[in-house]
Structure formats: structure tokens, C-alpha cells
Design an enzyme around this catalytic site. Structure first.
Site, short mmCIF file in Angstrom:
data_model
loop_
_atom_site.label_atom_id
_atom_site.label_comp_id
_atom_site.label_asym_id
_atom_site.label_seq_id
_atom_site.Cartn_x
_atom_site.Cartn_y
_atom_site.Cartn_z
CB SER A 101 -0.80 -0.09 1.38
OG SER A 101 -0.03 0.23 2.40
CE LYS A 102 -2.28 6.33 -2.16
NZ LYS A 102 -3.27 7.38 -2.50
NE ARG A 103 -1.55 3.12 6.20
CZ ARG A 103 -1.25 2.31 7.32
NH1 ARG A 103 -0.31 2.50 8.19
NH2 ARG A 103 -1.85 0.89 7.21
N GLY A 134 4.68 0.62 1.20
CA GLY A 134 5.60 0.52 0.10
C GLY A 134 5.20 1.67 -1.02
#
Ligand code: GLU
Length: 477
Positions: free
Chosen positions: A251-253, A255
Site C-alpha cells: 500500500s501507499k503507506r 511501500g
């Protein structure tokens, strides 16, 4: 003929997981001399992002995974924007109404909101309560005549098990009581994804639906639609969701999911494709490094492991470095590095220095850090010189004056002659530890304690600049 498709919704940036699906679409089509199509699923107007489609094609071109037919290339089944195909979906949804497989629903938003709240309170899954499912033909007609807004819903048969056959997961059964009477046509006349995708996959003669694993729970609805229309179901393949090393969803958070980030960092498209190609699939000879052509030849969808593959960025960096060091030609590397270089460094100097830095390059953007030492305006930090030498100012000064002379009289200025100058001088400084001696010279000539190999760096810097730097330190001591 094998026909695959990538069907993105233009709602934002290009996700690295989408490229995973595209790679498989591309490989399956190419291997079987079939076709790969890109269809833009832009029927959700609330989530529409204007430049998303352009970004997508830019990414497709960057990776070299070009499609055969699409919204930009046209093709046999045009148009490829779903927003331009609304009449098609309306026609097909009417067929479902006629065959009794879909129904009008006149529920108001207020009623649906209340229903959801009640379901939440009593811990029930959010599903339509089928309130309008059994309206009589007269009631429906009266509502339509009164122009009451409506949606059209899928009439999921009761008490059956819906069999979904995923190519790598096998048969999965979904009890129909858990499958929602999905909205197929919205009140604005736009189809939902479920209707539009199935109609288009059929009309466009798609043979393999390759899509993200997150669509697996929707697949019973799609299987039903195929059955209701009496169409043959394509092969269904859900691309495993990429995971972080801790097994959570990428996820953006946690990776990096945006393809743009990989581009900015200077990952090579070839390396990324190689990396994602071997995520859930193993080369028959166990090879880790292989080209796209080789992947296309050897890859089979059936061989993909459904267990969420780990997207290990450290490994990708290693692989990228390997491409930089061993696979790209010097000329190719030069051209690629130039695109990332923001420092004012001449082509000639860059060409000379690439062999020196390529061992240390994992991603191309690092070139700007690694080549800082070449900038003529670079100032030498005397405190750093002192720290590295572990000697007094007088001792350093003495060494630098001797160094200045040795270099000054070097007419050849080759890596060998410079090495000789510096090694010969060391003989006169027996009380300097080797590490401190060379470090001092490194910092004085290049400004940094970490640079490409010392003698090579000095050679590339050029006599004039090196002497200027030595002089500047002497003057500050
Ligand atoms: N439009 C869907 C998406 O954005 C496509 C899913 C599919 O490939 O069927 O993910």
C-alpha cells in the site's frame, strides 16, 4: 484467437500491481499470437481523473508493453471508452429485464441509507434487502410512467451455489444468499462496472480475463451474468495481490505503489518487468534474470502461484543494479543516465565517469549524489580533512604542499601516473596510516569521503581543478 484485455478505471496514478496484470495480459497475448486490448472503464464519473488515461499510456510505453487495440489506437471493437458505449449497456440490461434476470428498483437514497444503518446495527453484511424484487408489472409501469428514478438490479437466484472457476485457484463456490442483488444500471443511465465489463468482455471476444485478486469476490455476479446471457465464460485469472515483506498488502503507506515513483527514482523498466515477472512464477531453469522476450516464450498462467507474492523493494534495487552493471550497454547506460542527470556535467566527462560509478548505482537518480564531486564549485571542508587525517594542521599542510608538487609535475595525468605520484609520496610519510593518508587525499581532491576509486576520480577531475582544490585547502590551514 487468444484475446486479453486490461480494463483500467482512470481514477488516479498507475499502480505497480496494474503493471503486473498488464505484463501477464501482454505475455499471454504475444505467446499465443493473439491480441491485447486496453479498454478504459470510465463509467464512474465521480472518480474520474482527467489525465489518468494519458499517464496510463505513458507507463505502457515506458514498459514497452504496447497493446494492439485501445482507446488511442482504435480497433475492431471500438469505441474503447465505456462512456461512449452507454447505449450498448442499456440494450443488454433490457434483455435481462425481459428474461426476468434483472429488475427495476425504485428505492430512495434515504430508504437505502436507513437500511444500511439498520444492517450495521444488527451486525449484518450490507446487502440490498430485495424490497423491489417482486413488484408487479403494473407497479413497475406506474412508477416508470411517473418518472420515479430507478436503478436496475441483478436478480441473483435463491438457494444455489455459484461456481467460479479461477485458473489457478480452481473451483470456488459462493452461496447465492451471500451475493448481493447488484446494481447493474445506475439512475443516471450509466452502467456499473459489473454490467459494462461483462458485456464488453463478451462483445470484444475476450478469451482470458486477467484482473486483480480484489475482484474475486465479485466473480459470482459475473458468472451469473454470463449464464443469464447464455454466453461462454472466458478463462478467469485473478492476479495475486502484491504484499510487503511483512505480508500486508502493498500500500501507499508501507511501500511504493505509484509507477511514477519508480520512474523518478531511476528504476529501469526492464528490471521492474523482470522483477514482477518472477514474483509468482519461477523460470523453468531457475533463472532470476531474464528478458521480456524470454518471459513471453516461457510463461504460463497456470504456473503462477496464487499465494500473495512479496514485493521486496530491496531485491528490486539489487536487480536494477544488476541491469545497470551487467545488462545495459555503456552507450545505453549513458543515454539513460543523461535523463536523470541534473548536474552541469559535460557528456565527455559523464562518459568517462560512468564506468567508475556504475558499480555503486542501484537506481539512476543516485547519479546526482555520486557525481557531486565533479562540480567545480565544490568547496572542501577543512574540518572533514582534519577528521579523516587524524593529524595536526601543520602535518596536513606539509603533506599537501608535497602533493601539490608531485601532481604539478605530472605531465602525463593518467590513472597510472597519478597512482604512482601518490604512492611514491606515501614513502615519505611513513607515520601516516594508509587509511588516513588516502582518505585525506580523497577529501582534499574530491570533497567527499566516499567517491568512485581515488586515482580514477582524480584523473577525471582534471589537473587544473585538482590543483585548485589542494591549493584552497593549503590556504585555509
Ligand atoms: N475497471 C476495473 C478496475 O479498475 C477493471 C477490473 C477488471 O479488469 O475487470 O480495476
Amino acid at each position: 484467437m487468444v484475446h486479453t484485455r486490461f480494463a483500467p478505471s482512470p481514477t488516479g496514478f498507475v499502480h505497480i500491481g496494474s503493471i503486473y496484470s498488464v505484463l501477464l495480459d501482454f505475455a499471454v497475448a504475444r505467446k499465443n499470437h493473439g491480441k491485447f486490448t486496453i479498454r478504459i472503464e470510465d463509467t464512474d464519473r465521480n472518480r474520474y481523473v482527467a489525465d489518468a488515461e494519458a499517464k496510463l499510456y505513458e507507463a505502457i510505453d515506458w514498459f514497452g508493453l504496447q497493446e494492439d487495440e485501445s482507446s488511442r489506437k482504435g480497433g475492431k471493437f471500438a469505441p474503447y471508452h465505456q462512456s461512449e458505449r452507454l447505449a450498448v449497456y442499456q440494450e443488454y440490461v433490457q434483455k435481462l429485464i425481459t428474461s426476468g434476470n434483472a429488475y427495476y428498483c425504485f428505492c430512495t437514497t434515504e430508504r437505502l441509507d436507513q437500511m444500511r444503518k439498520d444492517q450495521q446495527k444488527s451486525g449484518k453484511p450490507p446487502m440490498y434487502d430485495k424490497h423491489c424484487r417482486n413488484l408487479s408489472a403494473e407497479e413497475v409501469k406506474a412508477n416508470l410512467d411517473k418518472k420515479i428514478p430507478y436503478v436496475i438490479r441483478l436478480k441473483v437466484p435463491e438457494n444455489i451455489d455459484i461456481e467460479v472457476n479461477d485458473l489457478i485457484r480452481g473451483k470456488i463456490f459462493f452461496p447465492s444468499k451471500d451475493v448481493d442483488d447488484q446494481v447493474l444500471l445506475k439512475s443516471d443511465g450509466f452502467p456499473t462496472y459489473h454490467l459494462a465489463a461483462i458485456v464488453d468482455d463478451h462483445l470484444m471476444e475476450i478469451t482470458h480475463i486477467i484482473r486483480g485478486e480484489e475482484w474475486l469476490p465479485s466473480s459470482p455476479k459475473h458468472v451469473l451474468l454470463y449464464q443469464m446471457f447464455g454466453w461462454q465464460m472466458p478463462v478467469l485469472f485473478h492476479t495475486p495481490t502484491l504484499r510487503n515483506p511483512d505480508k500486508t498488502k502493498l500500500s501507499k503507506r508501507k511501500g511504493h505503489t505509484n509507477v511514477g515513483w519508480y520512474q523518478d527514482q531511476g528504476f529501469l523498466p526492464e528490471a521492474i518487468l523482470n522483477f514482477i515477472g518472477q514474483l509468482g512464477w519461477t523460470h523453468p531453469e531457475g533463472k532470476e534474470i531474464f528478458s521480456l522476450e524470454e518471459f513471453v516464450q516461457l510463461f504460463k498462467l497456470e504456473d503462477v502461484s496464487p499465494a500473495g507474492p512479496v514485493f521486496d523493494e530491496t531485491k528490486l534495487r539489487w536487480m536494477n543494479g544488476k541491469y545497470i552493471r551487467e545488462i545495459l550497454s555503456e552507450d545505453e547506460l549513458f543515454e539513460r543516465i543523461k535523463k536523470y542527470l541534473t548536474l552541469a556535467i559535460s557528456d565527455q566527462q559523464l562518459k568517462k565517469v560512468i564506468p567508475l560509478i556504475k558499480e555503486r548505482l542501484e537506481v539512476l537518480s543516485q547519479v546526482n549524489d555520486l557525481l557531486q564531486f565533479l562540480l567545480p564549485e565544490q568547496q572542501i571542508d577543512v574540518e572533514l580533512v582534519k577528521k579523516q587525517s587524524k593529524k595536526t594542521e601543520e602535518e596536513i599542510k606539509k603533506l599537501l604542499i608535497d602533493l601539490q608538487e608531485a601532481l604539478q609535475t605530472d605531465e602525463e595525468w593518467t590513472v597510472q601516473s597519478i597512482e604512482l605520484d601518490i604512492r611514491n609520496l606515501k614513502a615519505s610519510y611513513p607515520d601516516w596510516g594508509g587509511r588516513n593518508y588516502f582518505m585525506t587525499i580523497r577529501v582534499v581532491t574530491t570533497a567527499f569521503p566516499v567517491t568512485p576509486p581515488l586515482f580514477e576520480s582524480i584523473e577525471v577531475l582534471g589537473k587544473e581543478l585538482v590543483l585548485k582544490r589542494v591549493e584552497s585547502v593549503i590556504n585555509k590551514l
